[in-house]
Structures are given as structure tokens and as C-alpha cells.
Enzyme design. Sequence first.
Site, PDB file in Angstrom:
ATOM      1  N   LYS A  35       0.842  -1.206   0.000  1.00 42.34           N
ATOM      2  CA  LYS A  35       0.000   0.000   0.000  1.00 42.34           C
ATOM      3  C   LYS A  35       0.874   1.252   0.000  1.00 42.34           C
ATOM      4  CE  LYS A  35      -3.801  -0.339   2.557  1.00 42.34           C
ATOM      5  NZ  LYS A  35      -4.553  -0.397   3.816  1.00 42.34           N
ATOM      6  N   GLU A 152     -17.689   8.062   1.737  1.00 39.23           N
ATOM      7  CA  GLU A 152     -16.972   7.555   0.578  1.00 39.23           C
ATOM      8  C   GLU A 152     -17.631   8.140  -0.671  1.00 39.23           C
ATOM      9  OE1 GLU A 152     -16.376   3.299   0.675  1.00 39.23           O
ATOM     10  OE2 GLU A 152     -15.817   3.409   2.787  1.00 39.23           O
ATOM     11  N   CYS A 265     -19.068   1.059   7.191  1.00 37.05           N
ATOM     12  CA  CYS A 265     -19.343   1.892   8.373  1.00 37.05           C
ATOM     13  C   CYS A 265     -20.699   1.600   9.002  1.00 37.05           C
ATOM     14  CB  CYS A 265     -19.244   3.361   8.003  1.00 37.05           C
ATOM     15  SG  CYS A 265     -17.635   3.772   7.290  1.00 37.05           S
ATOM     16  N   LYS A 268     -21.511  -2.131  10.462  1.00 33.84           N
ATOM     17  CA  LYS A 268     -20.688  -2.573  11.606  1.00 33.84           C
ATOM     18  C   LYS A 268     -20.812  -1.595  12.772  1.00 33.84           C
ATOM     19  CE  LYS A 268     -16.526  -0.075  11.040  1.00 33.84           C
ATOM     20  NZ  LYS A 268     -15.985   0.876  11.978  1.00 33.84           N
TER      21      LYS A 268
HETATM   22  C1  UGA Z   1     -21.270   6.916   6.276  1.00 33.65           C
HETATM   23  C2  UGA Z   1     -21.735   8.266   6.808  1.00 33.65           C
HETATM   24  O1  UGA Z   1     -22.661   8.837   5.889  1.00 33.65           O
HETATM   25  C3  UGA Z   1     -20.546   9.209   6.988  1.00 33.65           C
HETATM   26  O2  UGA Z   1     -20.965  10.440   7.542  1.00 33.65           O
HETATM   27  C4  UGA Z   1     -19.547   8.527   7.931  1.00 33.65           C
HETATM   28  O3  UGA Z   1     -18.388   9.330   8.116  1.00 33.65           O
HETATM   29  C5  UGA Z   1     -19.135   7.199   7.334  1.00 33.65           C
HETATM   30  O4  UGA Z   1     -20.293   6.369   7.169  1.00 33.65           O
HETATM   31  C6  UGA Z   1     -18.152   6.558   8.269  1.00 33.65           C
HETATM   32  O5  UGA Z   1     -18.526   6.207   9.382  1.00 33.65           O
HETATM   33  O6  UGA Z   1     -16.961   6.505   7.939  1.00 33.65           O
HETATM   34  P1  UGA Z   1     -20.587   5.986   3.876  1.00 33.65           P
HETATM   35  O7  UGA Z   1     -20.341   4.662   4.514  1.00 33.65           O
HETATM   36  O8  UGA Z   1     -19.609   6.513   2.889  1.00 33.65           O
HETATM   37  O9  UGA Z   1     -20.711   7.124   4.999  1.00 33.65           O
HETATM   38  O10 UGA Z   1     -21.981   5.824   3.174  1.00 33.65           O
HETATM   39  P2  UGA Z   1     -23.355   6.634   3.020  1.00 33.65           P
HETATM   40  O11 UGA Z   1     -23.239   7.618   1.919  1.00 33.65           O
HETATM   41  O12 UGA Z   1     -23.830   7.142   4.317  1.00 33.65           O
HETATM   42  O13 UGA Z   1     -24.285   5.452   2.530  1.00 33.65           O
HETATM   43  C7  UGA Z   1     -24.418   4.276   3.316  1.00 33.65           C
HETATM   44  C8  UGA Z   1     -25.320   3.282   2.664  1.00 33.65           C
HETATM   45  O14 UGA Z   1     -26.660   3.721   2.782  1.00 33.65           O
HETATM   46  C9  UGA Z   1     -25.095   3.022   1.184  1.00 33.65           C
HETATM   47  O15 UGA Z   1     -25.153   1.626   0.949  1.00 33.65           O
HETATM   48  C10 UGA Z   1     -26.251   3.729   0.516  1.00 33.65           C
HETATM   49  O16 UGA Z   1     -26.611   3.123  -0.712  1.00 33.65           O
HETATM   50  C11 UGA Z   1     -27.335   3.574   1.552  1.00 33.65           C
HETATM   51  N1  UGA Z   1     -28.384   4.603   1.479  1.00 33.65           N
HETATM   52  C12 UGA Z   1     -28.089   5.911   1.649  1.00 33.65           C
HETATM   53  C13 UGA Z   1     -29.707   4.210   1.254  1.00 33.65           C
HETATM   54  O17 UGA Z   1     -30.011   3.007   1.117  1.00 33.65           O
HETATM   55  N2  UGA Z   1     -30.682   5.158   1.191  1.00 33.65           N
HETATM   56  C14 UGA Z   1     -30.399   6.487   1.347  1.00 33.65           C
HETATM   57  O18 UGA Z   1     -31.340   7.291   1.286  1.00 33.65           O
HETATM   58  C15 UGA Z   1     -29.076   6.866   1.583  1.00 33.65           C
END
Ligand code: UGA
Length: 438
Positions: A35, A152, A265, A268
Site C-alpha cells: 500500500k 466515501e 461503516c 458494523k
Molecule cells: C457513512 C456516513 O454517511 C458518513 O458520515 C460517515 O463518516 C461514514 O459512514 C463513516 O462512518 O466513515 P458511507 O459509509 O460513505 O458514509 O456511506 P453513506 O453515503 O452514508 O451510505 C451508506 C449506505 O446507505 C449506502 O449503501 C447507501 O446506498 C445507503 N443509502 C443511503 C440508502 O439506502 N438510502 C439512502 O437514502 C441513503
Amino acid sequence: MRVAVVGCGYLGAVHAAAMAEFGHDVIGFDVDERKIAALRAGEPPIFEPGLPELLSAGISSGRLNFSSDVADIAGASLSFLTVGTPQLKDGRAADLSYVDAAITALAGQLRPGDVVVGKSTVPIGTAARLAARLDDLAPGAVLAWNPEFLREGWAVQDSLAPNRLVFGLPPAADRAHLAEAALREVFARPLANDTPLIVTDYATAELVKVSANAFLATKISFINAMAEIAEVTGADVTQLADAIGYDDRIGRRYLGAGVGFGGGCLPKDIRAFRARAEELGRGESVAFLAQVDAINLRRRKRLVAHVIDLLDGTPHGKVVAVLGLAFKPQSDDVRDSPALDIAVRLHGLGAVVRATDPKAIENSRALHPQLDYRESFEDAVTGADALVLVTEWDEYRYLDPDAVGELVAGRNVADGRNSYDPARWRAAGWRYRGLGRP
Ligand code: UGA
């Protein structure tokens, strides 16, 4: 400032590059030599829009360096801890072994007055425990906790312009002052841009992070629960979400009903939160998160049931094109991905699954080599008996049902993200199934 970033995965690689962009002299450390070699060459370990450019800018400025030799951290007055805290293989709790190993490795390089800033998502109480360990291993070093909220796909933007900063400081006033001054210096750029700042204690900082993710997961599962009700009443959950979302106390964001949340995230974190709450004797306070998790996982089964239905009850031997593998668009991350899970379930039912994704094929293949991966969309859908949309990449969202209809063998579509206009697809002769839509 001379800054170290310990752990160069999803979070650390972006954070290190962002810190260099802020003008700091950054050393990114990771035990994974491959990495580090890639990062030195400007190659990110993940697909993240804007990250290659940010890495190149940092490397060519001379301010961004990477090393797998912990001795190279020496001299950094502030060290961010950005290692992963995945779910334990045999339980719901978080695996803290990487955090513990990082503290041990780091401690040998610290001088009195150096500041260690934890960013990893940890169970409440971890910072206090690590601070006590640092007292033994590196007397005079100070620990602060600064949770990360980046998404992400938006990680570069979220790191350069965070929507809030939280500083969890140690209880002793002199140490708290030292840590706060270092944090204010390292985040001088976003603070100058009026980023809201909450200065607090360790426990609050840790709880802010897990409760934010628990809230987001709950919001998604709430709308998915409404989708389940919509399915037995003939209501349309997408219109429902629009209608309740206009109430700004509710808000439309994170009310996207579909196959639910995945990634490294949300899933878990809600499980680890439950495990920690139980240890604290407050399991009942977050017992609802078990329902949040269960609703989320049920939606995957529901979509698979729709596909079986579209294939007239016999998926065996039918060609199914699965559109998307990443847990969400703009990412190549397949950790706990609903899309990959659904592809694997359909394969398990005997369907001939052709899975495609703009970025996540390599990561998917490493986990599930049994699937038939197709790099090109046309290749995946040509001759398919059904299409299954599971990750709403723009490439798949804006398909022309007439044009795709020319390629497939059967006009059947299961829309796992409620991305398509059912009327338009039906008018083009498709049998359409969404989640929570008539
Ligand atoms: C999430 C949080 O949004 C971040 O603020 C946080 O920092 C991060 O986890 C972390 O703990 O590191 P992320 O995992 O990148 O970020 O993903 P999200 O954009 O939140 O989406 C999560 C999941 O929810 C995805 O599978 C997405 O498809 C789903 N989702 C999101 C839905 O099914 N419906 C929605 O309306 C929004």
C-alpha cells in the site's frame, strides 16, 4: 505542522493528502508495504473521486510522504490514528486490535507534549483506555479524539471542507489546552472558513460518531419499513418520501428506499454500538438498532423474491444481469455491499449471474470468484432474462428502456434503488418491480 497519519486505508490515505493540502508536512504510515509503495507512486488504495489529483499535488509539493517504517514518524508533533475498526469475525463488537497495535507502535516515537488524535470509529470508553495506555508507554504525550464524518465518494470534499469538527479533549485542563491548541493549528484552514466546532470530552466525541451513523441507518431503515407497509397497501414509498421530506424537520435526504445500507461503516457501527451499550448495561436504549439491522437485511431478500417472481418462479439457468456491485455509487468498496450480496444469493439459486460495475469488479472477484463478472454493460445485459439494478451508478440510472430492451432476452427489471420511472419502463414493454412501489 509536522503531522503523522497512522493507517493509510480509506480514511487515512484521504486524510493524509488533505493535511498536506492544508500546508502541513505529512508522513503517512502503514504496515502494509504494498500500500505504501503504491501511495508513494501517487496511486490510491481505493477508488475515490479527486484523490489521485490530491495525492499527486501533495507528493509533488514535497509535503506528503509515505513510509512503512514507524521510525519515520519521529518528529511529528501531532499524529492522527486512522486505522480500521472492523466487526469482529465472531461477534458484533468492533475489533480494536489495529487501534491497540497502532498505539503501541506510535508510542515508541512520541515525545512529551506530542499529541495523538484518534479518528477511528471506536466504542465509547476507548479513548479513556488508550489515554491510560499512553501514560504508561509514552508519558507526557496527550490524546484527543476527533471523529471523522467523511462519506466515501465525497471523501476529498468532506476532508477539505468538513461540515463540522468535534474535538474530544482529555479531562486534565493543561492537557486539554495543549491538545486543543494543536487541533486548532492543524485544522486552521477549515476553522478560518467558519466550520462549526464542538469542543467536548472523550465520551461525547466517541458517541457523536456512532450516534450520527446510527441515526442515518435508522432513517434509511425507517423508510424501508414504510416500503414494507407500502407493499401490502399499494402505496408508493417514493412519493411518501417526497411528501414527508418536504417537512424540514424530517428532510428528504437518507429517505431513499431500496436494498438498504451497506459499506464499511453503517452496518458494523450499529452492531458495535449495540454490543457496547450492552456492556454498559444500557442495551435496551439501542435495542431498536437490532430492528434497523433486520429491516435492512430483509430488503435484500425482498429484491431477490422480486427477481424470482419476474423469472416466473424458476431462476435456475436464467441469465440475470446484476447492475452494480459497490455498496454505493462513486465507490469501489464492496464491504457489506447489498449489491454483491444479492448477486451471490441469485447465483446460489442457480441463476446465471452476470455482474457488472464501473469500479468494483476487482474487489468483488477477490471475495466471490464464483460469479461471472463482465466489464462492459452491454456484455452483461445482452441476452439477459432479467436486469437487477442494485447500485445506482449514473451509467445504470439513466438507461433508455427501449435501447436496453433491444439487447435483453426478456424485458424484466428489478429496481433495487427505485431509480427508474416505472411508467416509462412499462410503456417500453418491461415488467417492472421496485421496492415499496405498486
Ligand atoms: C457513512 C456516513 O454517511 C458518513 O458520515 C460517515 O463518516 C461514514 O459512514 C463513516 O462512518 O466513515 P458511507 O459509509 O460513505 O458514509 O456511506 P453513506 O453515503 O452514508 O451510505 C451508506 C449506505 O446507505 C449506502 O449503501 C447507501 O446506498 C445507503 N443509502 C443511503 C440508502 O439506502 N438510502 C439512502 O437514502 C441513503
